[in-house]
Scaffold this motif. Structure first.
Motif, PDB file in Angstrom:
ATOM      1  N   UNK A   1     -12.515   1.659  22.566  1.00 53.26           N
ATOM      2  CA  UNK A   1     -12.688   2.938  23.249  1.00 53.26           C
ATOM      3  C   UNK A   1     -12.105   4.067  22.409  1.00 53.26           C
ATOM      4  N   UNK A   2     -10.989   3.790  21.756  1.00 51.31           N
ATOM      5  CA  UNK A   2     -10.377   4.786  20.871  1.00 51.31           C
ATOM      6  C   UNK A   2     -11.262   5.044  19.650  1.00 51.31           C
ATOM      7  N   UNK A   3     -11.897   3.998  19.120  1.00 55.37           N
ATOM      8  CA  UNK A   3     -12.826   4.169  18.006  1.00 55.37           C
ATOM      9  C   UNK A   3     -13.974   5.097  18.384  1.00 55.37           C
ATOM     10  N   UNK A   4     -14.536   4.877  19.560  1.00 58.28           N
ATOM     11  CA  UNK A   4     -15.641   5.713  20.016  1.00 58.28           C
ATOM     12  C   UNK A   4     -15.199   7.163  20.168  1.00 58.28           C
ATOM     13  N   UNK A   5     -14.033   7.369  20.737  1.00 59.35           N
ATOM     14  CA  UNK A   5     -13.516   8.731  20.911  1.00 59.35           C
ATOM     15  C   UNK A   5     -13.318   9.414  19.560  1.00 59.35           C
ATOM     16  N   UNK A   6     -12.712   8.701  18.619  1.00 63.38           N
ATOM     17  CA  UNK A   6     -12.445   9.296  17.309  1.00 63.38           C
ATOM     18  C   UNK A   6     -13.750   9.617  16.570  1.00 63.38           C
ATOM     19  N   UNK A   7     -14.756   8.754  16.738  1.00 68.37           N
ATOM     20  CA  UNK A   7     -16.006   9.017  16.034  1.00 68.37           C
ATOM     21  C   UNK A   7     -16.728  10.223  16.610  1.00 68.37           C
ATOM     22  N   UNK A   8     -16.743  10.351  17.923  1.00 65.56           N
ATOM     23  CA  UNK A   8     -17.397  11.509  18.547  1.00 65.56           C
ATOM     24  C   UNK A   8     -16.668  12.794  18.184  1.00 65.56           C
ATOM     25  N   UNK A   9     -15.340  12.750  18.125  1.00 71.11           N
ATOM     26  CA  UNK A   9     -14.573  13.930  17.720  1.00 71.11           C
ATOM     27  C   UNK A   9     -14.864  14.292  16.269  1.00 71.11           C
ATOM     28  N   UNK A  10     -15.007  13.277  15.421  1.00 73.11           N
ATOM     29  CA  UNK A  10     -15.366  13.507  14.022  1.00 73.11           C
ATOM     30  C   UNK A  10     -16.734  14.178  13.924  1.00 73.11           C
ATOM     31  N   UNK A  11     -17.710  13.661  14.658  1.00 75.55           N
ATOM     32  CA  UNK A  11     -19.050  14.249  14.666  1.00 75.55           C
ATOM     33  C   UNK A  11     -19.011  15.693  15.141  1.00 75.55           C
ATOM     34  N   UNK A  12     -18.229  15.951  16.169  1.00 75.15           N
ATOM     35  CA  UNK A  12     -18.125  17.301  16.720  1.00 75.15           C
ATOM     36  C   UNK A  12     -17.545  18.274  15.700  1.00 75.15           C
ATOM     37  N   UNK A  13     -16.519  17.816  14.979  1.00 78.00           N
ATOM     38  CA  UNK A  13     -15.888  18.685  13.975  1.00 78.00           C
ATOM     39  C   UNK A  13     -16.829  18.961  12.806  1.00 78.00           C
ATOM     40  N   UNK A  14     -17.490  17.922  12.314  1.00 78.48           N
ATOM     41  CA  UNK A  14     -18.356  18.076  11.145  1.00 78.48           C
ATOM     42  C   UNK A  14     -19.585  18.916  11.470  1.00 78.48           C
ATOM     43  N   UNK A  15     -20.240  18.616  12.590  1.00 79.30           N
ATOM     44  CA  UNK A  15     -21.453  19.348  12.946  1.00 79.30           C
ATOM     45  C   UNK A  15     -21.146  20.752  13.462  1.00 79.30           C
ATOM     46  N   UNK A  16     -19.883  20.985  13.788  1.00 82.39           N
ATOM     47  CA  UNK A  16     -19.478  22.336  14.171  1.00 82.39           C
ATOM     48  C   UNK A  16     -19.236  23.220  12.964  1.00 82.39           C
ATOM     49  N   UNK A  17     -19.258  22.619  11.787  1.00 81.32           N
ATOM     50  CA  UNK A  17     -19.083  23.368  10.544  1.00 81.32           C
ATOM     51  C   UNK A  17     -20.419  23.810   9.986  1.00 81.32           C
ATOM     52  N   UNK A  18     -20.618  23.545   8.692  1.00 78.65           N
ATOM     53  CA  UNK A  18     -21.849  24.008   8.049  1.00 78.65           C
ATOM     54  C   UNK A  18     -22.862  22.887   7.818  1.00 78.65           C
ATOM     55  N   UNK A  19     -22.644  21.706   8.405  1.00 81.02           N
ATOM     56  CA  UNK A  19     -23.580  20.600   8.227  1.00 81.02           C
ATOM     57  C   UNK A  19     -24.489  20.481   9.438  1.00 81.02           C
ATOM     58  N   UNK A  20     -25.747  20.159   9.181  1.00 82.50           N
ATOM     59  CA  UNK A  20     -26.715  20.030  10.271  1.00 82.50           C
ATOM     60  C   UNK A  20     -26.893  18.584  10.712  1.00 82.50           C
ATOM     61  N   UNK A  21     -26.422  17.635   9.907  1.00 82.04           N
ATOM     62  CA  UNK A  21     -26.439  16.225  10.286  1.00 82.04           C
ATOM     63  C   UNK A  21     -25.334  15.513   9.532  1.00 82.04           C
ATOM     64  N   UNK A  22     -24.927  14.350  10.074  1.00 84.90           N
ATOM     65  CA  UNK A  22     -23.813  13.639   9.456  1.00 84.90           C
ATOM     66  C   UNK A  22     -23.923  12.151   9.762  1.00 84.90           C
ATOM     67  N   UNK A  23     -23.765  11.337   8.741  1.00 84.93           N
ATOM     68  CA  UNK A  23     -23.873   9.885   8.869  1.00 84.93           C
ATOM     69  C   UNK A  23     -22.530   9.237   8.545  1.00 84.93           C
TER      70      UNK A  23
END
Length: 263
Positions: free
Chosen positions: A67-89
């Protein structure tokens, strides 16, 4: 050496949790594969009680770390896509890092670099491709980079992927779901035409706004299914002169969705 030391800055918290799980519960490849199953189960419309019970039995008190892994990954996606990237893998990056640094890993693939993915997207999709409900297909989709890049460049189309590797299929399903793609992905051998399993992605997203993943129960329900009797190979005529041959011709068949196929 641990995983958190080898990944980019945005993935370090996610990797640190994987380090905890891998320390006492087998290889990084095992933990990574199990995490994909956990993430899928969280978004499957039916859930996956059987797989959840298997993971609980295997990881015991550390099961909660998924559950912590899922939370950390979604937070990572939110931070990266909130910047200047339009997609992130991020999943693909973790996958590549494990396969390149831990030789005992069961993983062993490397994906197209992100800059090249975008270059290929721009060359393939024109400015008029946005929002017209066209179909974007990748028959060797890996972690789904081409599909999510195409969606970022031209949203409003349908994304379809297939890959022979179950791990790649699962990564693509999660990547498509988190990026808001609508379509499906199948685990199959596109050359031998053998299908293992598949997922339908974000079927109800436009109506209810909730990202979902659904099992495709049988091959006949998949976008990739074509009846064998509809596929005909026309044999080339016998050569008129020795040494001169004409290539075989494939008769196309039309799928229910209107796409032309040469399966």
């Amino acid at each position: 050496m641990n995983l958190a030391q080898e990944v980019p800055k945005e993935l370090k918290k996610f990797a640190a949790v994987m380090d905890k799980l891998a320390y006492r519960n087998g290889s990084y490849s095992d933990v990574f594969s199990d995490n994909l199953d956990y993430m899928l189960a969280c978004f499957l419309t039916t859930g996956d009680k059987e797989r959840a019970e298997q993971l609980q039995k295997k990881y015991k008190g550390e099961y909660a770390l998924f559950d912590e892994l899922l939370k950390e990954y979604i937070m990572c996606m939110n931070d990266v896509l909130g910047g200047n990237k339009s997609w992130y893998d991020g999943l693909g990056t973790i996958y590549e890092t494990i396969s390149s640094h831990w030789k005992s890993s069961a993983l062993g693939q490397f994906f197209t670099p992100c800059a090249l993915v975008d270059a290929m997207t721009f060359m393939t999709l024109g400015e008029d491709e946005q929002g017209f409900g066209k179909r974007v297909l990748d028959n060797c989709c890996g972690s789904g980079r081409m599909l999510i890049s195409a969606h970022a460049h031209a949203p409003g189309n349908y994304q379809f992927g297939s890959d022979i590797d179950p791990i790649c299929t699962k990564m693509t399903a999660i990547n498509m779901m988190l990026h808001g793609c609508v379509g499906e992905v199948s685990c199959m051998d596109s050359l031998a035409y053998t299908w293992k399993f598949g997922y339908r992605i974000n079927t109800h997203l436009n109506r209810v706004g909730v990202p979902t993943i659904e099992h495709i129960e049988k091959f006949e329900d998949s976008y990739f299914y074509v009846k064998d009797k509809e596929c005909k190979v026309v044999e080339p005529p016998k050569p008129k002169e020795r040494g001169k041959y004409e290539p075989a011709k494939m008769e196309p068949t039309i799928l229910q969705n209107g796409q032309m196929s040469l399966f």
